[in-house]
Design an enzyme around this catalytic site. Structure first.
Site, short mmCIF file in Angstrom:
data_model
loop_
_atom_site.label_atom_id
_atom_site.label_comp_id
_atom_site.label_asym_id
_atom_site.label_seq_id
_atom_site.Cartn_x
_atom_site.Cartn_y
_atom_site.Cartn_z
N ASN A 1 -10.05 2.33 -1.78
CA ASN A 1 -8.68 2.81 -2.01
C ASN A 1 -8.56 4.27 -1.56
OD1 ASN A 1 -10.36 3.26 -4.30
ND2 ASN A 1 -8.62 3.47 -5.68
N GLU B 1 -5.86 7.33 -1.87
CA GLU B 1 -4.65 7.76 -2.58
C GLU B 1 -3.92 8.87 -1.84
OE1 GLU B 1 -5.95 8.46 -6.64
OE2 GLU B 1 -6.04 6.28 -6.99
N CYS C 1 -4.59 0.32 -1.36
CA CYS C 1 -5.68 -0.28 -2.14
C CYS C 1 -6.85 -0.65 -1.23
CB CYS C 1 -5.20 -1.54 -2.85
SG CYS C 1 -3.94 -1.27 -4.10
N GLU D 1 -8.45 -3.43 -0.99
CA GLU D 1 -8.32 -4.76 -0.36
C GLU D 1 -7.55 -4.66 0.95
OE1 GLU D 1 -7.68 -3.87 -3.49
OE2 GLU D 1 -7.56 -5.58 -4.84
N CYS E 1 -3.79 -6.10 -7.23
CA CYS E 1 -2.38 -5.84 -7.54
C CYS E 1 -1.48 -6.83 -6.79
CB CYS E 1 -2.02 -4.40 -7.18
SG CYS E 1 -1.68 -4.14 -5.42
N CYS F 1 -1.35 -6.49 -2.94
CA CYS F 1 -2.57 -7.01 -2.30
C CYS F 1 -2.60 -8.53 -2.30
CB CYS F 1 -3.82 -6.44 -2.97
SG CYS F 1 -4.07 -4.70 -2.55
#
Ligand code: THU
Length: 141
Positions: free
Chosen positions: A42, A44, A53, A55, A88, A91
């Site tokens: 991830n 940010e 993210c 993924e 999430c 994702c």
């Protein structure tokens, strides 16, 4: 699937996560049918919604490398949680687009020691009744 090896790699990969805001480190390893592995963490952003993210970082790289949906066998995920992590919603939608619905997602966390601590779900289980490319068809435009 060598879970011990994947766990070790994922835990190391987690240290690369760029998480100045949440300090929540996530890593993903996409396992391809040709046995290659494509990684992501991830990343940010001070503008929080610009965060990506782990993924999606890994899956966009899979596409960038020229692989396609059917080249993907599984996605191994590790979160920084004590409890079981879970991808999430964005994702899940992303997985439904670029992974086979029957591909497996292996979910581990910082406490995972071996296979028994890893939850295995399919993409179709994470996002039942998904809105996919076929859903766009038939609007007569
Ligand atoms: N995050 C992921 O990378 N993957 C998940 O499956 C859940 C959430 C990241 C996004 C953000 O950087 C941090 O975890 C906290 O939400």
């Amino acid at each position: 699937m060598n879970f011990q090896e994947l766990l070790n790699k994922a835990k190391k990969l987690q240290t690369n996560a760029y998480v100045p805001y949440s300090n929540f480190r996530v890593a993903a390893i996409v396992i391809l049918k040709d046995k290659k592995e494509v990684t992501g963490v991830n990343v940010e952003n001070a503008s929080f919604p610009a965060t990506i993210c782990a993924e999606r970082t890994a899956l966009t790289q899979v596409i960038t490398l020229g692989y396609q949906k059917d080249d993907i066998e599984a996605l191994f995920l590790i979160t920084d949680s004590n409890s079981l992590g879970s991808p999430c919603g964005i994702c899940r939608q992303f997985m439904a687009e670029v992974m086979p619905m029957t591909a497996k997602v292996y979910i581990s966390n910082i406490n995972s020691k071996d296979e028994k601590d890893i939850k295995i779900v399919k993409v179709q289980d994470l996002l039942p009744f998904a809105f996919i490319s076929e859903s766009l068809k038939g609007n007569n435009k």
